[in-house]
Design a protein around this motif. Structure first.
Motif, mmCIF file in Angstrom:
data_model
loop_
_atom_site.group_PDB
_atom_site.id
_atom_site.type_symbol
_atom_site.label_atom_id
_atom_site.label_comp_id
_atom_site.label_asym_id
_atom_site.label_seq_id
_atom_site.Cartn_x
_atom_site.Cartn_y
_atom_site.Cartn_z
ATOM 1 N N PHE A 1 -105.077 -6.633 2.089
ATOM 2 C CA PHE A 1 -104.228 -5.571 1.544
ATOM 3 C C PHE A 1 -103.853 -5.848 0.089
ATOM 4 O O PHE A 1 -103.936 -4.960 -0.764
ATOM 5 C CB PHE A 1 -102.967 -5.408 2.394
ATOM 6 C CG PHE A 1 -103.228 -4.809 3.749
ATOM 7 C CD1 PHE A 1 -103.206 -3.435 3.933
ATOM 8 C CD2 PHE A 1 -103.516 -5.610 4.837
ATOM 9 C CE1 PHE A 1 -103.464 -2.867 5.174
ATOM 10 C CE2 PHE A 1 -103.780 -5.062 6.086
ATOM 11 C CZ PHE A 1 -103.761 -3.681 6.254
ATOM 12 N N THR A 2 -103.428 -7.067 -0.211
ATOM 13 C CA THR A 2 -102.969 -7.353 -1.573
ATOM 14 C C THR A 2 -104.114 -7.330 -2.586
ATOM 15 O O THR A 2 -103.910 -6.971 -3.757
ATOM 16 C CB THR A 2 -102.246 -8.706 -1.625
ATOM 17 O OG1 THR A 2 -103.081 -9.726 -1.052
ATOM 18 C CG2 THR A 2 -100.935 -8.643 -0.845
ATOM 19 N N ASP A 3 -105.338 -7.711 -2.172
ATOM 20 C CA ASP A 3 -106.491 -7.654 -3.085
ATOM 21 C C ASP A 3 -106.788 -6.226 -3.532
ATOM 22 O O ASP A 3 -107.421 -6.010 -4.562
ATOM 23 C CB ASP A 3 -107.742 -8.220 -2.403
ATOM 24 C CG ASP A 3 -107.747 -9.744 -2.348
ATOM 25 O OD1 ASP A 3 -106.802 -10.362 -2.865
ATOM 26 O OD2 ASP A 3 -108.697 -10.311 -1.775
ATOM 27 N N LEU A 4 -106.345 -5.269 -2.745
ATOM 28 C CA LEU A 4 -106.637 -3.866 -3.016
ATOM 29 C C LEU A 4 -106.155 -3.423 -4.390
ATOM 30 O O LEU A 4 -106.800 -2.599 -5.048
ATOM 31 C CB LEU A 4 -105.973 -3.015 -1.922
ATOM 32 C CG LEU A 4 -106.175 -1.512 -1.924
ATOM 33 C CD1 LEU A 4 -107.641 -1.170 -1.742
ATOM 34 C CD2 LEU A 4 -105.339 -0.880 -0.798
ATOM 35 N N PHE A 5 -105.030 -3.984 -4.864
ATOM 36 C CA PHE A 5 -104.409 -3.475 -6.087
ATOM 37 C C PHE A 5 -104.523 -4.422 -7.282
ATOM 38 O O PHE A 5 -103.820 -4.232 -8.277
ATOM 39 C CB PHE A 5 -102.958 -3.090 -5.814
ATOM 40 C CG PHE A 5 -102.848 -1.843 -4.979
ATOM 41 C CD1 PHE A 5 -103.080 -0.600 -5.545
ATOM 42 C CD2 PHE A 5 -102.576 -1.917 -3.625
ATOM 43 C CE1 PHE A 5 -103.014 0.549 -4.775
ATOM 44 C CE2 PHE A 5 -102.510 -0.771 -2.839
ATOM 45 C CZ PHE A 5 -102.734 0.473 -3.417
ATOM 46 N N VAL A 6 -105.417 -5.402 -7.215
ATOM 47 C CA VAL A 6 -105.712 -6.150 -8.436
ATOM 48 C C VAL A 6 -106.441 -5.204 -9.393
ATOM 49 O O VAL A 6 -107.094 -4.243 -8.967
ATOM 50 C CB VAL A 6 -106.535 -7.422 -8.159
ATOM 51 C CG1 VAL A 6 -105.757 -8.389 -7.281
ATOM 52 C CG2 VAL A 6 -107.878 -7.090 -7.544
ATOM 53 N N SER A 7 -106.335 -5.472 -10.673
ATOM 54 C CA SER A 7 -106.862 -4.525 -11.660
ATOM 55 C C SER A 7 -108.376 -4.380 -11.599
ATOM 56 O O SER A 7 -108.911 -3.347 -12.014
ATOM 57 C CB SER A 7 -106.434 -4.955 -13.066
ATOM 58 O OG SER A 7 -106.907 -6.262 -13.353
ATOM 59 N N THR A 8 -109.079 -5.388 -11.066
ATOM 60 C CA THR A 8 -110.539 -5.328 -10.998
ATOM 61 C C THR A 8 -111.056 -4.764 -9.682
ATOM 62 O O THR A 8 -112.258 -4.642 -9.491
ATOM 63 C CB THR A 8 -111.132 -6.731 -11.195
ATOM 64 O OG1 THR A 8 -110.559 -7.630 -10.231
ATOM 65 C CG2 THR A 8 -110.863 -7.250 -12.593
ATOM 66 N N SER A 9 -110.156 -4.407 -8.772
ATOM 67 C CA SER A 9 -110.578 -3.888 -7.467
ATOM 68 C C SER A 9 -111.163 -2.491 -7.602
ATOM 69 O O SER A 9 -110.544 -1.597 -8.182
ATOM 70 C CB SER A 9 -109.389 -3.847 -6.501
ATOM 71 O OG SER A 9 -109.696 -3.062 -5.354
ATOM 72 N N GLY A 10 -112.347 -2.291 -7.045
ATOM 73 C CA GLY A 10 -112.957 -0.968 -7.055
ATOM 74 C C GLY A 10 -112.273 0.010 -6.137
ATOM 75 O O GLY A 10 -112.583 1.215 -6.145
#
Length: 546
Positions: free
Chosen positions: A457-466
């Motif tokens: 879930f948290t990886d979803l909103f990193v700036s590089t996430s597609g």
């Protein structure tokens, strides 16, 4: 005519009449055989699947409904157990992990072959990893390969030499993955479609391997390594997969076919179930739950599901460029009322991004339901009582549950904030394309965990996430998530993710609404369909028994 002849004639008439009735009955019975009844003979599983797939390319799919089909066609290094969500051997029959947790050596099955008879090799995985990370393909899920050494730089175009990425074929049946930092959940990650192998020769036959939509995933073209092969794809009608005799576990697969029906209307899906046209529906309308609980509880399933349903704001489009507007709208939601009345108690109110107890993690930061604070924030942003607020539109895919939830939210915002909202229902592909291209103001969103860990879930909103799809970028958030990925102590790792999630919620990039459950109808003929936290099932383990 003699009496004997008359009796004989009368008897013949009666026999003829009885035979005619029997024939008519048999004929009628045959005509009335439903697809579900016929499936007992043909060993065909019939599934409502909610939406037409955008593609069957495992490296570019993002929708849960697409994944439901792709999981039948492709198999990764590992697979995730339906009931436990724990990794189990897939194409890799075993693996070794170095003492520092940085090198994984996967030993591939020697009986793993493609559906055309070619062996599945370690080089197939190396080719597929390069493709999934290719900047030209621009896969939304490329970030799921980020634990590999050099993967992020390659995907960003900062590194052009793929041999510097940590994926190497030691021999035909041995794959070595070298990580940038230890990743305790890597064995779960490599089960995801973004890590799936694809057949290089068949992709090259249909054009540039880094170009989307070249036709290689169409029936007759698609070469796969999973338990089923693609037999038919009739758009907006059905997708048929048939048993793959070359799959290493084919002898244990008791299904001959699985047919996926992209029924987007939940009511129609239920009617298809009642008519014996599908074994399992994709969903159930909330206002039908009480009737099924009362009349046929054994056919209703309400399973735990690692899902968050939320409103996503496009932070690059006014009025959502102002954090206070987002905060106001996110607080002006009575989540308890929505889950209790609209959803008939089938879901749980959500005040955070990550569902409770995801891999042992429970969010400490929340977005409260607070109408007074919402009115104050909206006034501070220059829109007291909603006055002069630019038009607000919520986009969503066509789904009665979406309509019911957002009509309730629409009324809350009008009553409590003086904000008028337009609701726009779009065809699934248009809705997804708009979200990905930021062609929206606010968008109905849901996220289903790919594995049982808060980072899904948290990886979803990193700036590089597609899959970010919000226009929001926060360097502090990125740094916290990156530090968490390197942290080996679980408690310290979770604390870093807590800090990151608190930033996301404070900026109100999203407005969580409810945590999901998987509600659906299931025919008693279906055996082995266990409750699945991730919502997916390995169809080769399912059987049909009257």
């Amino acid at each position: 005519m003699s009496q004997a002849a008359s009796l004989s004639h009368a008897m013949s008439i009666r026999i003829f009449f009885v035979l005619a009735v029997i024939v008519a009955c048999l004929s009628g019975c045959l005509k009335r055989e439903t697809p579900v009844e016929a499936a007992r003979r043909t060993k065909t599983l019939l599934l409502g699947n909610g939406a037409e797939p955008r593609d069957l390319d495992p490296h570019i799919i993002t929708a849960f409904t697409d994944y439901n089909i792709v999981i039948a066609l492709f198999e990764g290094l590992t697979v995730l157990d339906d009931a436990t969500a724990q990794p189990a051997p897939g194409v890799a029959e075993r693996w070794d992990i170095s003492s520092d947790g940085l090198v994984y050596t996967f030993h591939l099955r020697r009986d793993a072959v493609w559906s055309n008879g070619d062996p599945v090799t370690a080089q197939d995985f190396v080719f597929s990893i390069e493709r999934a990370l290719s900047p030209k393909l621009a896969a939304e899920y490329a970030y799921m390969l980020a634990p590999l050494r050099g993967a992020e730089d390659y995907a960003a175009g900062k590194l052009s030499d793929f041999t510097q990425v940590g994926a190497k074929a030691l021999d035909a049946h041995t794959l070595e993955l070298t990580l940038a930092q230890p990743t305790p959940y890597l064995l779960s990650l490599v089960a995801a479609p973004s890590w799936s192998p694809v057949h290089e020769a068949s992709l090259r036959k249909h054009g540039d391997v880094h170009t989307r939509g070249t036709g290689w995933t169409r029936p007759g073209n698609l070469v796969v390594n999973g338990p089923f092969t693609l037999e038919e794809w009739s758009p907006d009608q059905r997708i048929v997969v048939k048993k793959n005799p070359r799959y290493h576990g084919a002898a244990d697969n008791q299904l001959e076919r699985v047919i996926f029906f992209p029924i987007s209307d939940i009511g129609s899906d239920e009617r298809a179930f009642r008519a014996g046209q599908v074994h399992i529906t994709y969903d159930v309308l909330p206002d039908r739950l009480d009737a099924w609980r009362r009349d046929a509880p054994e056919r209703l399933r309400v399973d735990p599901f690692l899902e968050t349903f939320f409103l996503r704001f496009n932070t690059t489009r006014a009025p959502f460029t102002d954090k206070r507007v987002r905060q106001a709208l996110a607080r002006a939601i009575d989540r308890e009322a929505i889950t209790r009345t609209v959803l008939r108690g089938s879901r749980v109110p959500a005040h955070s991004l990550v569902p409770p107890n995801t891999g042992g993690y429970t969010s400490t930061a929340t977005i409260p339901s607070d109408f007074d604070a919402a009115r104050r924030l909206l006034a501070e942003a220059g829109f007291p009582g909603g006055k002069n607020l630019p038009p607000v539109e919520i986009q969503m895919n066509a789904d009665p549950i979406n309509s019911s939830v957002f009509e309730a939210l629409q009324q809350m915002w009008r009553r409590e904030l003086g904000v008028d909202v337009a609701l726009s229902q779009l065809e699934q592909r248009v809705y997804l394309d708009n979200q990905n291209s930021l062609n929206y103001g606010a968008s109905r969103s849901r996220w289903i965990g790919d594995y049982n860990d808060p980072s899904t879930f948290t990886d979803l909103f990193v700036s590089t996430s597609g899959n970010n799809d919000s226009g929001w970028a926060n360097s502090e958030y990125d740094a916290l998530v990156a530090r968490a990925a390197r942290e080996q102590d679980t408690a310290r790792r979770f604390e870093l993710l807590q800090q990151a999630e608190a930033l996301l919620l404070e900026d109100a990039v999203i407005a969580p609404i409810f945590f999901g459950t998987r509600t659906y109808l299931i025919h008693p003929d279906v055996k082995g369909w266990e409750p699945s936290l991730l919502g997916t099932h390995l169809y080769q383990n399912i059987r049909l028994e009257p």
